[in-house]
Write a protein that holds these residues in place. Structure first.
Motif, mmCIF file in Angstrom:
data_model
loop_
_atom_site.group_PDB
_atom_site.id
_atom_site.type_symbol
_atom_site.label_atom_id
_atom_site.label_comp_id
_atom_site.label_asym_id
_atom_site.label_seq_id
_atom_site.Cartn_x
_atom_site.Cartn_y
_atom_site.Cartn_z
ATOM 1 N N ASP A 245 0.813 -1.217 0.000
ATOM 2 C CA ASP A 245 0.000 0.000 0.000
ATOM 3 C C ASP A 245 0.848 1.270 0.000
ATOM 4 O O ASP A 245 0.495 2.262 -0.633
ATOM 5 N N LYS A 246 1.954 1.230 0.753
ATOM 6 C CA LYS A 246 2.898 2.347 0.769
ATOM 7 C C LYS A 246 4.239 1.802 0.305
ATOM 8 O O LYS A 246 4.860 0.999 0.992
ATOM 9 N N SER A 247 4.666 2.230 -0.875
ATOM 10 C CA SER A 247 5.795 1.547 -1.509
ATOM 11 C C SER A 247 6.649 2.500 -2.339
ATOM 12 O O SER A 247 6.237 3.618 -2.661
ATOM 13 N N ILE A 248 7.854 2.016 -2.660
ATOM 14 C CA ILE A 248 8.833 2.810 -3.402
ATOM 15 C C ILE A 248 9.398 1.961 -4.533
ATOM 16 O O ILE A 248 9.692 0.779 -4.346
ATOM 17 N N LEU A 249 9.556 2.553 -5.704
ATOM 18 C CA LEU A 249 10.294 1.948 -6.806
ATOM 19 C C LEU A 249 11.458 2.857 -7.137
ATOM 20 O O LEU A 249 11.279 4.046 -7.412
ATOM 21 N N SER A 250 12.679 2.314 -7.105
ATOM 22 C CA SER A 250 13.865 3.127 -7.366
ATOM 23 C C SER A 250 14.792 2.373 -8.308
ATOM 24 O O SER A 250 15.108 1.199 -8.075
ATOM 25 N N VAL A 251 15.206 3.039 -9.389
ATOM 26 C CA VAL A 251 16.028 2.382 -10.409
ATOM 27 C C VAL A 251 17.232 3.251 -10.788
ATOM 28 O O VAL A 251 17.171 4.476 -10.761
#
Length: 293
Positions: A245-251
């Motif tokens: 529900d509370k998330s991060i995508l980092s690339v």
């Protein structure tokens, strides 16, 4: 017969290696000899007159010759430092770069400065390679459970060796294909943080890179398709059904890909905030999207 001392071997090595844009002959010969005699570089300077056994000398000259044609030093000595940790590397996996530390430091700071620090966090590293990102996060974030996936058998083998080296029990390493297996698990696994240093070199550019990369590093870890963006599109798609529900995508991104990757993130329509970070050279290096935070 001239004795093969440490000093002579280092001088001979320097005369053998041609200086190019992407190497440091003085450092290379020291690291090769240090590796072979199992001593640090300070020892070399303090014991220049020490004689080296003939079989070691032969291996040294062979390795210097290989280095001179561009074979990566890290593959020869099976070692690369990353985030202050010593990683085992071998041919078939991408050699960890210091630029990628920006991504790892980004995630560590985000966890330590948000509500994530007070909970067990599930992290997915897509395309783990040597395991540098996943294992560094598992090492520095004790409240994390990290899943590291890769399609390469050599990568899985290498990452497991490094997990054992670091004594980490909070990192699961498994073979999986971001273009297949991950999607099939969408109802079972949810992640608070998804990270990746995906292949992002344009297919037509790879052969023009320095010899160390174009000839010896795995194409699978470099080739991002015609425009270099294939994996970003797929990773954002996958993230859409595996995020919590509370998330991060980092690339990690190529220095000239910020605009295109930001658009891929924006077009997904799921992030409440998107930002980018530069590396120490001032190049755009990381794009991060936040959902529900």
């Amino acid at each position: 017969m001239v004795k093969c001392t440490i000093e002579k071997l280092l001088k001979d090595g320097l005369n053998m290696i041609e200086k190019r844009d992407y190497n440091n002959p003085f450092l290379d010969v020291q690291l090769i000899l240090s590796h072979l005699i199992n001593k640090d570089r300070i020892y070399l300077h303090m014991n220049k007159d020490e004689e080296v056994k003939s079989d070691v000398s032969k291996k040294y000259y062979d390795m210097v010759e290989r280095r001179n044609i561009g074979y990566p030093l890290q593959y020869m000595i099976n070692s690369q430092e990353f985030m202050g940790l010593d990683f085992f590397v071998q041919e078939g996996v991408l050699i960890p770069r210091s630029d990628t530390e920006i991504l790892v430091e980004k995630i560590i700071n985000l966890v330590n400065n948000t509500e994530l620090r007070n909970k067990t966090i599930n992290i997915l590293d897509i395309g783990t390679g040597s395991g540098a990102i996943a294992l560094s996060l598992g090492y520095f974030l004790k409240n994390s459970l990290v899943t590291a996936i890769d399609i390469s058998d050599i990568a899985i083998e290498t990452a497991k060796i490094n997990a054992d080296k670091l004594g980490l029990s909070n990192v699961l390493i498994k073979k999986s294909d971001v273009f297949g297996d991950v999607k099939n698990a969408k109802s079972n696994e949810k992640y608070d943080i998804v990270v990746s240093n995906p292949p992002y070199i344009e297919k037509s550019v790879i052969e023009n890179l320095q010899t160390e990369v174009s000839k010896y590093e795995p194409k699978l870890a470099l080739d991002g398709g015609v425009d270099g963006l294939d994996y970003y599109r797929r990773i954002v798609e996958v993230y859409g059904f595996i995020h919590s529900d509370k998330s991060i995508l980092s690339v990690e991104i190529g220095y000239n890909q910020k605009k295109e990757v930001l658009k891929i993130f924006e077009d997904a329509g799921i992030f409440s905030f998107i930002e980018s970070d530069k590396d120490l050279s001032g190049n755009d290096r990381v794009v991060t999207g936040y959902l529900g935070m």
